[in-house]
Design a protein around this motif. Sequence first.
Motif, PDB file in Angstrom:
ATOM      1  N   GLU A  53       0.827  -1.196   0.043  1.00  0.00           N
ATOM      2  CA  GLU A  53      -0.123   0.004  -0.069  1.00  0.00           C
ATOM      3  C   GLU A  53       0.906   1.162  -0.055  1.00  0.00           C
ATOM      4  OE1 GLU A  53      -3.780   1.879   2.573  1.00  0.00           O
ATOM      5  OE2 GLU A  53      -2.410   0.329   3.542  1.00  0.00           O
ATOM      6  N   ASP A  54       0.445   2.285  -1.046  1.00  0.00           N
ATOM      7  CA  ASP A  54       1.204   3.632  -1.040  1.00  0.00           C
ATOM      8  C   ASP A  54       0.376   4.520  -0.153  1.00  0.00           C
ATOM      9  OD1 ASP A  54       2.498   5.896  -1.453  1.00  0.00           O
ATOM     10  OD2 ASP A  54       2.059   5.800  -3.749  1.00  0.00           O
ATOM     11  N   LEU A  55       0.748   4.907   1.234  1.00  0.00           N
ATOM     12  CA  LEU A  55       0.052   5.461   2.053  1.00  0.00           C
ATOM     13  C   LEU A  55      -0.202   6.844   1.565  1.00  0.00           C
ATOM     14  CD1 LEU A  55       1.132   3.976   5.283  1.00  0.00           C
ATOM     15  CD2 LEU A  55      -0.785   3.534   4.250  1.00  0.00           C
ATOM     16  N   GLU A  56       0.979   7.516   0.916  1.00  0.00           N
ATOM     17  CA  GLU A  56       0.571   8.819   0.501  1.00  0.00           C
ATOM     18  C   GLU A  56      -0.141   9.132  -0.548  1.00  0.00           C
ATOM     19  OE1 GLU A  56       4.662  10.396  -0.777  1.00  0.00           O
ATOM     20  OE2 GLU A  56       5.564   9.819   1.044  1.00  0.00           O
ATOM     21  N   ASN A  57      -0.295   8.206  -1.273  1.00  0.00           N
ATOM     22  CA  ASN A  57      -1.352   8.367  -2.723  1.00  0.00           C
ATOM     23  C   ASN A  57      -2.568   7.505  -2.481  1.00  0.00           C
ATOM     24  OD1 ASN A  57       0.459  10.026  -3.870  1.00  0.00           O
ATOM     25  ND2 ASN A  57       1.833   8.297  -4.458  1.00  0.00           N
ATOM     26  N   GLY A  58      -2.615   6.785  -1.359  1.00  0.00           N
ATOM     27  CA  GLY A  58      -3.823   5.932  -1.265  1.00  0.00           C
ATOM     28  C   GLY A  58      -4.137   4.923  -2.149  1.00  0.00           C
ATOM     29  N   LYS A  59      -2.837   4.170  -2.969  1.00  0.00           N
ATOM     30  CA  LYS A  59      -3.120   3.404  -3.822  1.00  0.00           C
ATOM     31  C   LYS A  59      -2.319   1.969  -3.537  1.00  0.00           C
ATOM     32  CE  LYS A  59      -1.843   6.176  -7.321  1.00  0.00           C
ATOM     33  NZ  LYS A  59      -1.099   6.372  -8.756  1.00  0.00           N
ATOM     34  N   PHE A  60      -2.650   0.928  -4.166  1.00  0.00           N
ATOM     35  CA  PHE A  60      -1.761  -0.192  -3.945  1.00  0.00           C
ATOM     36  C   PHE A  60      -0.856  -0.196  -5.189  1.00  0.00           C
ATOM     37  CE2 PHE A  60      -5.245  -1.241  -1.587  1.00  0.00           C
ATOM     38  CZ  PHE A  60      -4.703  -1.897  -0.304  1.00  0.00           C
TER      39      PHE A  60
END
Length: 164
Positions: free
Chosen positions: A98-105
């Motif tokens: 999970e890319d927490l900064e952009n809210g994507k996987f």
Amino acid sequence: MAIIDNKGKLFGKVNVIDLAIVLIIILVAGVGYTMFFAGGKNVDNTNKIVEYDIEITLKTKEYADVIKVGDSIRDSVKGNYLGKVVDVQVLPATKVTEDLENGKFIQAEVPNRYDIVLSLEANGTVTSSNITAEGSEIAVGKRMYIKGKGYASEGYILAIRYEE
């Protein structure tokens, strides 16, 4: 003495309607058995060469270097022969995170780890209900516990190929 008497009984002992119901039940059971059990045993192809791929994930480079084309692979739980290695692909290991900064996987590479795809060749059979390789049933997605000379692991079957 009549075959069916005035009470509707066959030879004076069995009700004709009851006999008809019993015969229908036997007929339905016989057809059901044939469809579900006897029908699946027809062999479409026999004694075929079956090739299948097993993916082993997150291994070190040293582990990958031990596996060689020509190795005999066995089931590490039951000891059954599973086939001979005909190809080895070593790929950089990836993991979905999970890319927490952009809210994507995202799919990220795992440092110093490799995914290994082993292509095994085995004698097998193909029926309308299953595929076997050296007597072991195989299917895409099935977990396999394997061992070769100097290594053991678990992986999943990715693909199965055989001659038509």
